[in-house]
Design a protein around this motif. Structure first.
Motif, short mmCIF file in Angstrom:
data_model
loop_
_atom_site.label_atom_id
_atom_site.label_comp_id
_atom_site.label_asym_id
_atom_site.label_seq_id
_atom_site.Cartn_x
_atom_site.Cartn_y
_atom_site.Cartn_z
N LEU A 2 -4.33 -7.27 2.67
CA LEU A 2 -4.20 -6.65 3.98
C LEU A 2 -5.36 -7.02 4.89
O LEU A 2 -5.17 -7.23 6.11
CB LEU A 2 -4.13 -5.13 3.81
N LEU A 3 -6.59 -7.09 4.32
CA LEU A 3 -7.74 -7.49 5.14
C LEU A 3 -7.61 -8.92 5.63
O LEU A 3 -8.10 -9.27 6.72
CB LEU A 3 -9.04 -7.32 4.33
N ARG A 4 -6.97 -9.80 4.85
CA ARG A 4 -6.75 -11.18 5.27
C ARG A 4 -5.48 -11.32 6.10
O ARG A 4 -5.13 -12.42 6.51
CB ARG A 4 -6.64 -12.09 4.03
N GLN A 5 -4.77 -10.17 6.27
CA GLN A 5 -3.51 -10.16 7.01
C GLN A 5 -2.50 -11.13 6.39
O GLN A 5 -1.75 -11.81 7.08
CB GLN A 5 -3.73 -10.51 8.49
N ASP A 6 -2.49 -11.13 5.07
CA ASP A 6 -1.54 -11.97 4.33
C ASP A 6 -0.16 -11.31 4.35
O ASP A 6 -0.04 -10.12 4.11
CB ASP A 6 -2.02 -12.12 2.87
N PRO A 7 0.91 -12.06 4.64
CA PRO A 7 2.26 -11.47 4.67
C PRO A 7 2.67 -10.85 3.35
O PRO A 7 3.54 -9.97 3.31
CB PRO A 7 3.16 -12.68 5.01
N ALA A 8 2.08 -11.30 2.24
CA ALA A 8 2.44 -10.74 0.93
C ALA A 8 1.93 -9.31 0.76
O ALA A 8 2.29 -8.62 -0.20
CB ALA A 8 1.89 -11.62 -0.19
N GLY A 9 1.09 -8.84 1.68
CA GLY A 9 0.54 -7.50 1.55
C GLY A 9 1.59 -6.41 1.54
O GLY A 9 1.48 -5.42 0.80
N ALA A 10 2.65 -6.57 2.33
CA ALA A 10 3.71 -5.56 2.36
C ALA A 10 4.38 -5.42 1.00
O ALA A 10 4.69 -4.32 0.54
CB ALA A 10 4.74 -5.93 3.43
N ARG A 11 4.61 -6.59 0.33
CA ARG A 11 5.23 -6.53 -1.00
C ARG A 11 4.32 -5.85 -2.00
O ARG A 11 4.77 -5.08 -2.86
CB ARG A 11 5.57 -7.95 -1.45
N TRP A 12 3.03 -6.09 -1.88
CA TRP A 12 2.09 -5.48 -2.82
C TRP A 12 1.90 -3.98 -2.57
O TRP A 12 1.55 -3.23 -3.48
CB TRP A 12 0.75 -6.21 -2.77
N ILE A 13 2.16 -3.56 -1.34
CA ILE A 13 2.14 -2.11 -1.08
C ILE A 13 3.24 -1.43 -1.90
O ILE A 13 3.06 -0.34 -2.46
CB ILE A 13 2.32 -1.84 0.42
N ALA A 14 4.42 -2.09 -1.96
CA ALA A 14 5.51 -1.54 -2.78
C ALA A 14 5.11 -1.50 -4.25
O ALA A 14 5.45 -0.55 -4.97
CB ALA A 14 6.77 -2.40 -2.59
N TRP A 15 4.41 -2.53 -4.70
CA TRP A 15 3.92 -2.52 -6.09
C TRP A 15 2.95 -1.35 -6.32
O TRP A 15 2.99 -0.71 -7.37
CB TRP A 15 3.24 -3.84 -6.43
N CYS A 16 2.11 -1.09 -5.34
CA CYS A 16 1.18 0.05 -5.47
C CYS A 16 1.95 1.36 -5.64
O CYS A 16 1.62 2.19 -6.50
CB CYS A 16 0.28 0.13 -4.23
N ALA A 17 2.97 1.54 -4.79
CA ALA A 17 3.78 2.76 -4.86
C ALA A 17 4.47 2.88 -6.22
O ALA A 17 4.53 3.96 -6.82
CB ALA A 17 4.81 2.78 -3.74
N ALA A 18 4.98 1.73 -6.70
CA ALA A 18 5.68 1.75 -7.99
C ALA A 18 4.74 2.11 -9.13
O ALA A 18 5.08 2.90 -10.03
CB ALA A 18 6.34 0.40 -8.25
N VAL A 19 3.53 1.54 -9.12
CA VAL A 19 2.56 1.83 -10.18
C VAL A 19 2.14 3.29 -10.16
O VAL A 19 2.06 3.96 -11.21
CB VAL A 19 1.34 0.89 -10.06
N ILE A 20 1.88 3.82 -8.98
CA ILE A 20 1.46 5.22 -8.86
C ILE A 20 2.58 6.16 -9.31
O ILE A 20 2.35 7.13 -10.04
CB ILE A 20 1.03 5.52 -7.41
N ALA A 21 3.84 5.86 -8.87
CA ALA A 21 4.98 6.70 -9.26
C ALA A 21 5.18 6.65 -10.77
O ALA A 21 5.46 7.68 -11.41
CB ALA A 21 6.24 6.24 -8.54
#
Length: 602
Positions: A59-78
């Motif tokens: 996200l700090l590098r404004q990489d487009p893959a950041g949105a997909r990794w946000i979903a991974w974060c949600a999945a891991v936390i859930a």
């Protein structure tokens, strides 16, 4: 209160640990599922910092893959949250099953041991062991698993911290030796304190039950205040041990709680320096701090360790019941048409180093009524218990119709050998259920016991008349039946008559009856109850006079056997019944009444 002797503490500990392992095997499937969920939750917790840190860098590098990794974060936390919930649910189920298993084990041993062994444990301490302490012990299997798995996240976090940055890991490791010392001291000190607390708790429970059982006597004597002081005498000691336990726990939690934040601040400071040097990115710093937090979670193991310590101490207390030896039984059956001949061959009984029966040799012909007499302490009740296999003899054997009682199956023994006692314990929802207690499964469970058989047994015991006067007759709830001591004893006799087999042992079972009622019961026993051999412990001279055989016990030995008329010539025999007893002639039965079992010995 029964406290294990110091020399037996190691054996008790081994017994308790074996029981806990068996309880764990009993819930092996659920325990494995809880362990798997806990491991998966630990894996999700370990993945979370790495995923969060990588997502932050993207996200700090404004990489487009950041949105997909946000979903991974949600999945891991859930996943972590759901797996923790599943672990808690499964762990609760394991605790309940383990507790139930330990209770069944303790209660089963208590019921299958000889009564004199069970009597060594007061009702209060038995209740405490099978309730609160079994619950505490039942938590051990799950606590051991969760405590072991709980180490995965801290250890994994430490490894991950080394991989993220070695210098931050070294900063964290500097404080771990002190943490290890704290946990070791906690396990040692809390174990001793919890053990002492539970010992005092058992003693208090025993005193309380004793006081409740004798409430009427205490009220009549006006000693309520003194009994209250006696029951609560060790309460200050209980409070002191409880406070000591919580002080140890609180001090350990406070020290680890203070140590962990200091370690995290050190890690954060070292990580900040590494970030300023460019050796660590922002995402790496976030991961390092989160992994340090996971590694610091080793302090949370203190609570689970405390549960294991408390549970093992409780299991050692409960193990006093697990160690009770079962009364051995065989698999044989009695011959189908035996008359009920009872033989005691060289029977010797020793309890607590005292010989209660000395090499007793006795033969009671099938169908005869034998009355056992003797002074208090002569061994009458012990003889009755041995004859009915309520306890085992230490030497010799007891034989019924040619088959040793210890070789009979439990079902055959209890079907053919019945008992009635001076103070019967009645069980069942209604009076009819109490009389039919012990019948086993009914052909039609919804119909209950056979009403006619129950009434016949009650008539033989002289109980039918007063039972019919109860509010609901035989369907009156047992707990609501206003019964006197004699009526209660007659219900005990009715239960014995209802299940009469070829041997019936009456241990002072008519002591609360008046002479006329006792005589009517004896007549009914001869005419209305299934024919068989009767062994009767009695104190009335009239009971001895109507018997086929009198067994005179003196200090655990058979001093003489014979008819009452033969023995009455001996002044020492007459003295057994006390001064003022009627003469031999007066004590003879009426000519019109045929003595019980007389036909069988002619």
């Amino acid at each position: 209160m029964t406290v294990p002797a110091p020399s037996g503490e190691a054996s008790t500990a081994r017994t308790a640990d074996r029981a806990l392992r068996a309880a764990a095997r009993h819930s092996a499937g659920r325990l494995a599922a809880a362990s798997a969920c806990s491991v998966a939750a630990a894996g999700a917790a370990l993945a979370e910092p790495a995923v969060l840190g990588h997502t932050l860098d993207l996200l700090l590098r404004q990489d487009p893959a950041g949105a997909r990794w946000i979903a991974w974060c949600a999945a891991v936390i859930a996943a972590e949250v759901l797996l923790d919930a599943a672990t808690a649910r499964l762990t609760g189920g394991v605790d309940a099953r383990s507790t139930a298993w330990l209770r069944r084990l303790g209660l089963g041993r208590l019921l299958r041991t000889a009564p004199h062994r069970a009597a060594r444990h007061s009702p209060g301490e038995v209740s405490a062991r099978l309730t609160a302490q079994a619950t505490t012990a039942g938590a051990v299997p799950a606590a051991v698993v969760t405590a072991s798995v709980a180490l995965l996240a801290p250890l994994g976090g430490l490894v991950a911290l080394v991989l993220v940055d070695v210098w931050t890991a070294l900063a964290f490791l500097a404080g771990l030796p002190l943490l290890a010392v704290l946990l070791r001291a906690f396990a040692r000190d809390s174990g001793a304190s919890v053990s002492r607390y539970q010992e005092v708790q058992l003693d208090l429970a025993g005193r309380l039950v004793e006081a409740l059982g004798g409430a009427r006597t205490i009220a009549a004597a006006g000693t309520a205040a003194r009994e209250q002081a006696r029951v609560l005498a060790r309460l200050p000691e209980l409070g002191a041990e409880g406070r000591r336990t919580w002080r140890i726990y609180g001090a350990t939690v406070a020290r680890t709680g203070a140590l962990m934040p200091l370690l995290l601040y050190v890690v954060l400071g070292v990580g900040g320096v590494r970030l300023a040097e460019g050796a660590l990115g922002v995402g790496g710093l976030l991961a390092a701090v989160r992994y340090a937090g996971l590694a610091a979670g080793v302090g949370t193991v203190t609570g689970r360790l405390a549960a294991v310590v408390r549970g093992r101490a409780a299991a050692r207390r409960t193990a006093a019941l697990f160690d009770l030896p079962e009364l051995p039984q065989g698999e044989r059956r009695l011959p189908g048409s035996g008359p009920g001949t009872l033989e005691l061959c060289g029977v010797r009984v020793v309890r607590a180093g005292t010989v209660l029966l000395h090499d007793v040799d006795l033969r009671i012909p099938g169908g005869a009524t034998a009355v056992v007499v003797g002074r208090s302490g002569s061994g009458k009740t012990t003889l009755a218990a041995v004859a009915g296999r309520l306890t085992a003899c230490d030497a010799g054997r007891v034989v019924l119709d040619g088959v040793p009682l210890d070789e009979l199956s439990a079902e055959e023994l209890r079907r053919e050998v019945g008992h009635a006692f001076e103070r019967p314990a009645l069980f069942g929802g209604t009076v009819a259920d109490a009389i039919a207690f012990g019948d086993g499964p009914q052909p039609c469970p919804e119909s209950g016991p056979d009403p006619e058989a129950v009434r016949a047994a009650a008539r033989a015991a002289g109980a039918d008349a007063f039972v019919r006067r109860l509010p609901e007759g035989y369907d009156t709830a047992l707990e609501d039946a206003p019964l006197s001591g004699g009526e209660w004893q007659r219900l005990g006799l009715a239960r014995a008559f209802h299940r009469a087999g070829r041997l019936l042992v009456l241990d002072d079972a008519t002591s609360s009856l008046d002479t006329l009622t006792a005589r009517e019961v004896e007549r009914a026993l001869a005419r209305e109850v299934r024919p068989g051999t009767r062994l009767v412990v009695a104190h009335r001279v009239s009971s001895a006079a109507r018997a086929d055989l009198v067994v005179w016990l003196d200090a655990g030995r058979v001093r003489a056997t014979g008819t009452h008329a033969e023995l009455w010539r001996d002044p020492a025999y007459r003295a057994v019944f006390g001064e003022g007893t009627r003469s031999e002639t007066d004590a003879r039965p009426e000519p019109a009444a045929e003595p019980p079992g007389r036909e069988a010995v002619r």
